[in-house]
Scaffold this active site. Structure first.
Site, PDB file in Angstrom:
ATOM      1  N   LYS A 206       4.304  10.978   9.686  1.00  0.00           N
ATOM      2  CA  LYS A 206       5.203  10.565   8.617  1.00  0.00           C
ATOM      3  C   LYS A 206       4.649  11.057   7.296  1.00  0.00           C
ATOM      4  O   LYS A 206       3.436  11.243   7.228  1.00  0.00           O
ATOM      5  CB  LYS A 206       5.386   9.048   8.584  1.00  0.00           C
ATOM      6  CG  LYS A 206       4.143   8.186   8.632  1.00  0.00           C
ATOM      7  CD  LYS A 206       3.053   8.335   7.623  1.00  0.00           C
ATOM      8  CE  LYS A 206       3.333   8.143   6.167  1.00  0.00           C
ATOM      9  NZ  LYS A 206       2.104   8.415   5.324  1.00  0.00           N
ATOM     10  N   TYR A 291       6.064   2.879   4.190  1.00  0.00           N
ATOM     11  CA  TYR A 291       5.787   1.778   5.140  1.00  0.00           C
ATOM     12  C   TYR A 291       6.681   0.572   4.846  1.00  0.00           C
ATOM     13  O   TYR A 291       7.142  -0.094   5.773  1.00  0.00           O
ATOM     14  CB  TYR A 291       4.308   1.365   5.090  1.00  0.00           C
ATOM     15  CG  TYR A 291       3.415   2.365   5.768  1.00  0.00           C
ATOM     16  CD1 TYR A 291       3.052   2.203   7.101  1.00  0.00           C
ATOM     17  CD2 TYR A 291       2.947   3.478   5.088  1.00  0.00           C
ATOM     18  CE1 TYR A 291       2.252   3.126   7.741  1.00  0.00           C
ATOM     19  CE2 TYR A 291       2.144   4.408   5.713  1.00  0.00           C
ATOM     20  CZ  TYR A 291       1.797   4.226   7.047  1.00  0.00           C
ATOM     21  OH  TYR A 291       1.005   5.151   7.671  1.00  0.00           O
TER      22      TYR A 291
HETATM   23  P1  NAD Z   1      -6.029  15.337   5.014  1.00  0.00           P
HETATM   24  O1  NAD Z   1      -5.965  16.027   3.701  1.00  0.00           O
HETATM   25  O2  NAD Z   1      -7.226  14.532   5.319  1.00  0.00           O
HETATM   26  O3  NAD Z   1      -5.857  16.405   6.188  1.00  0.00           O
HETATM   27  C1  NAD Z   1      -4.911  17.440   6.125  1.00  0.00           C
HETATM   28  C2  NAD Z   1      -5.388  18.626   6.941  1.00  0.00           C
HETATM   29  O4  NAD Z   1      -4.497  19.708   6.744  1.00  0.00           O
HETATM   30  C3  NAD Z   1      -6.786  19.111   6.529  1.00  0.00           C
HETATM   31  O5  NAD Z   1      -7.551  19.383   7.675  1.00  0.00           O
HETATM   32  C4  NAD Z   1      -6.469  20.411   5.774  1.00  0.00           C
HETATM   33  O6  NAD Z   1      -7.507  21.360   5.888  1.00  0.00           O
HETATM   34  C5  NAD Z   1      -5.228  20.893   6.500  1.00  0.00           C
HETATM   35  N1  NAD Z   1      -4.436  21.855   5.718  1.00  0.00           N
HETATM   36  C6  NAD Z   1      -3.859  22.941   6.228  1.00  0.00           C
HETATM   37  N2  NAD Z   1      -3.222  23.621   5.282  1.00  0.00           N
HETATM   38  C7  NAD Z   1      -3.403  22.965   4.138  1.00  0.00           C
HETATM   39  C8  NAD Z   1      -2.986  23.195   2.799  1.00  0.00           C
HETATM   40  N3  NAD Z   1      -2.217  24.234   2.476  1.00  0.00           N
HETATM   41  N4  NAD Z   1      -3.360  22.319   1.864  1.00  0.00           N
HETATM   42  C9  NAD Z   1      -4.089  21.231   2.184  1.00  0.00           C
HETATM   43  N5  NAD Z   1      -4.521  20.966   3.443  1.00  0.00           N
HETATM   44  C10 NAD Z   1      -4.181  21.833   4.408  1.00  0.00           C
HETATM   45  O7  NAD Z   1      -4.707  14.470   5.152  1.00  0.00           O
HETATM   46  P2  NAD Z   1      -4.445  13.273   6.140  1.00  0.00           P
HETATM   47  O8  NAD Z   1      -4.698  11.993   5.428  1.00  0.00           O
HETATM   48  O9  NAD Z   1      -5.124  13.508   7.427  1.00  0.00           O
HETATM   49  O10 NAD Z   1      -2.844  13.363   6.298  1.00  0.00           O
HETATM   50  C11 NAD Z   1      -2.234  14.299   7.156  1.00  0.00           C
HETATM   51  C12 NAD Z   1      -0.818  13.829   7.502  1.00  0.00           C
HETATM   52  O11 NAD Z   1      -0.916  12.580   8.166  1.00  0.00           O
HETATM   53  C13 NAD Z   1       0.098  13.571   6.309  1.00  0.00           C
HETATM   54  O12 NAD Z   1       1.400  13.924   6.633  1.00  0.00           O
HETATM   55  C14 NAD Z   1       0.014  12.066   6.090  1.00  0.00           C
HETATM   56  O13 NAD Z   1       1.166  11.525   5.487  1.00  0.00           O
HETATM   57  C15 NAD Z   1      -0.161  11.574   7.494  1.00  0.00           C
HETATM   58  N6  NAD Z   1      -0.895  10.306   7.555  1.00  0.00           N
HETATM   59  C16 NAD Z   1      -0.400   9.319   8.331  1.00  0.00           C
HETATM   60  C17 NAD Z   1      -1.072   8.122   8.437  1.00  0.00           C
HETATM   61  C18 NAD Z   1      -0.565   7.064   9.367  1.00  0.00           C
HETATM   62  O14 NAD Z   1      -1.062   5.928   9.318  1.00  0.00           O
HETATM   63  N7  NAD Z   1       0.367   7.350  10.245  1.00  0.00           N
HETATM   64  C19 NAD Z   1      -2.238   7.914   7.717  1.00  0.00           C
HETATM   65  C20 NAD Z   1      -2.732   8.956   6.942  1.00  0.00           C
HETATM   66  C21 NAD Z   1      -2.049  10.157   6.870  1.00  0.00           C
END
Ligand code: NAD
Length: 460
Positions: A206, A291
């Site tokens: 999401k 949420y």
């Molecule tokens: P994060 O920044 O920690 O991880 C993102 C990943 O994408 C990194 O490994 C990064 O290297 C990679 N990436 C690839 N191309 C990129 C670019 N152009 N710019 C930036 N990063 C790039 O983020 P996250 O917190 O892991 O979130 C990832 C996804 O998960 C999002 O869509 C977020 O909304 C979702 N999320 C959901 C929950 C949940 O509880 N369901 C919680 C946190 C995040």
């Protein structure tokens, strides 16, 4: 006698080992195992009731054979049915859930994880350890060093590690049936569409995407490729929030009148993609505010007919040059329920909601973190006001959500939170921004069907 001599005498006791045998075996690290099997063979020797009585409880003596006292477990032939163990707690005590029914590794759905950031490393990968129908078999990342390390930690084959440039080669990996997209929001649409075209089913984090148009394109691409699409709304698979939905829908406190919900946190690092409009789609609203929106829709099972909103960002704060800090919004539902929601990237953690109904309230505080959720209800009983804390066993949200998707693939079912569920949230998010921009309420298309955008209720 030295203490070690005393210990040796006690250990070899009545066993068939001589003192010399024991000392030789000890020097090879084998004595304790040998002594164990000697004792086990003592158990098999026939002996008179007198001997058993006289040696029972004597250190080194034979272990008395006791009759079984528990009723036998019920072991169904079907491996998907839980083994029923004998009852050990009174019916008035909190009972354990059913025993797990894990599938053999080679029968589980194989996932490729795309993006190795916070959520993948800290939540999703560990959650596979608790899954019964899902396993991780491939990784996609822009960082070969990080991916190599993760592959080593989780036993993923070198040839199943892909760069973003090689993403489409997943098509040829027969071990991968599903792709879990955990990338910045602005990349969800592209990777979902390419993943479906590579013949894989898609579980997408999401918010589904940055715009309703992108969401529709994702749904269309998955339909065209005959692949399933599910949005990872973990709260809808989690036992506390599921219980709130059941209480509301069974009207255990009468009709719901009012809901207040808040999901806010103090976010840092203006350089992170979450503060970049193209990659995030917006600020607090699509990330954490979602949420409040999605959980209220889930709990009520109905869709808002109108929204009214305000947006604010602290002037000069480097985090909020492109995306908003804070949104407050109201939602009107056809049943008469009114919900008041708030989200922010600029205040201390607050993740809760409260449902006010005719004869009581239901409170989730906290409601949205990964663990430690608390459910409390209140109702009056004569001169008393009863406040009950419902202690429900935690279930890993990601395990529950991934195993649900795997179940849908194994049994060819529509996921409970398909792409249509994500599209509906995105349409409401767009109406909320429009209302704030125009300074007036925005009406939404009428939806009369209950749970209009969800698939069949998960069975477990
Ligand atoms: P994060 O920044 O920690 O991880 C993102 C990943 O994408 C990194 O490994 C990064 O290297 C990679 N990436 C690839 N191309 C990129 C670019 N152009 N710019 C930036 N990063 C790039 O983020 P996250 O917190 O892991 O979130 C990832 C996804 O998960 C999002 O869509 C977020 O909304 C979702 N999320 C959901 C929950 C949940 O509880 N369901 C919680 C946190 C995040």
């Amino acid at each position: 006698m030295k203490p070690i001599d005393h210990l040796v005498t006690n250990l070899i006791g009545n066993s068939a080992l001589s003192r010399q045998d024991f000392l030789q075996l000890t020097s090879r690290g084998l004595a304790i195992g040998a002594l164990g099997s000697t004792l086990a063979s003592c158990e098999k020797r026939p002996e008179s009731a007198n001997t058993a009585q006289s040696t029972a409880g004597t250190p080194g003596g034979p272990i008395p054979k006791l009759p079984a006292t528990s009723p036998p477990a019920d072991i169904p032939a079907d491996s998907a049915k839980p083994i029923e163990l004998e009852q050990i707690k009174a019916k008035t005590e909190q009972q354990e859930g059913p025993t797990p029914t894990p599938m053999a590794e080679d029968k589980r759905i194989g996932y490729a994880l795309v993006g190795l950031g916070h959520l993948t490393l800290n939540q999703i990968l560990p959650a596979f350890g608790l899954c019964t129908k899902s396993k991780v078999v491939a990784l996609v990342s822009g960082s070969p060093e990080k991916m190599q390390k993760v592959a080593t930690q989780y036993g993923i084959k070198k040839e199943s590690c892909y760069s973003y440039a090689d993403y489409d080669k997943l098509r040829d990996n027969k071990e991968v049936q599903a792709i879990y997209i955990v990338l910045p929001n602005g990349m969800h649409a592209e990777y979902t569409i390419r993943g479906a075209q590579a013949g894989k089913h898609i579980l997408c984090e999401k918010p589904m995407a940055n715009t309703a148009q992108e969401c529709q394109a994702m749904i269309d691409a998955c339909k065209k490729a005959d692949r399933k699409l599910m949005i990872a709304y973990r709260i809808q698979y989690e036992p506390h929030n599921k219980m709130v939905r059941e209480m509301v829908q069974k009207q255990q406190f009468g009709k719901v009148k009012n809901i207040i919900a808040n999901n806010g946190q103090n976010s840092d690092n203006p350089k992170h993609w979450r503060f970049n409009k193209a990659l995030a789609g917006g600020g607090a609203l699509p990330d954490v505010g979602l949420y409040c929106l999605n959980t209220i829709r889930f709990v009520l099972g109905e869709e808002p007919s109108e929204v009214m909103a305000y947006v604010h960002s602290t002037p000069g704060d480097p985090r909020f040059k492109e995306v908003e800090e804070q949104v407050n919004w109201l939602m009107k539902f056809p049943s008469g329920v009114q919900a008041s929601c708030a989200t922010s990237y600029g205040h201390h953690d607050e993740k809760s909601y409260k449902v006010m109904a005719d004869t009581g309230w239901i409170k989730m505080d906290p409601a949205f973190p990964y663990t430690g959720l608390q459910l409390e209800t209140s109702r009056a009983e004569g001169t008393e006001n009863q406040i009950i804390q419902h202690k429900i066993a935690d279930k890993d949200h990601f395990t529950a959500e991934m195993d649900h998707f795997s179940e849908c693939l194994l049994k060819n079912k529509v996921p409970f939170t398909p792409g249509e569920e994500g599209l509906q949230d995105q349409k409401i998010i767009e109406a909320i921004y429009q209302s704030a921009r125009e300074g007036k309420p925005v009406k939404l298309p009428a939806v009369s069907k209950k749970d209009a955008f969800r698939g069949p209720e998960p069975t477990a």
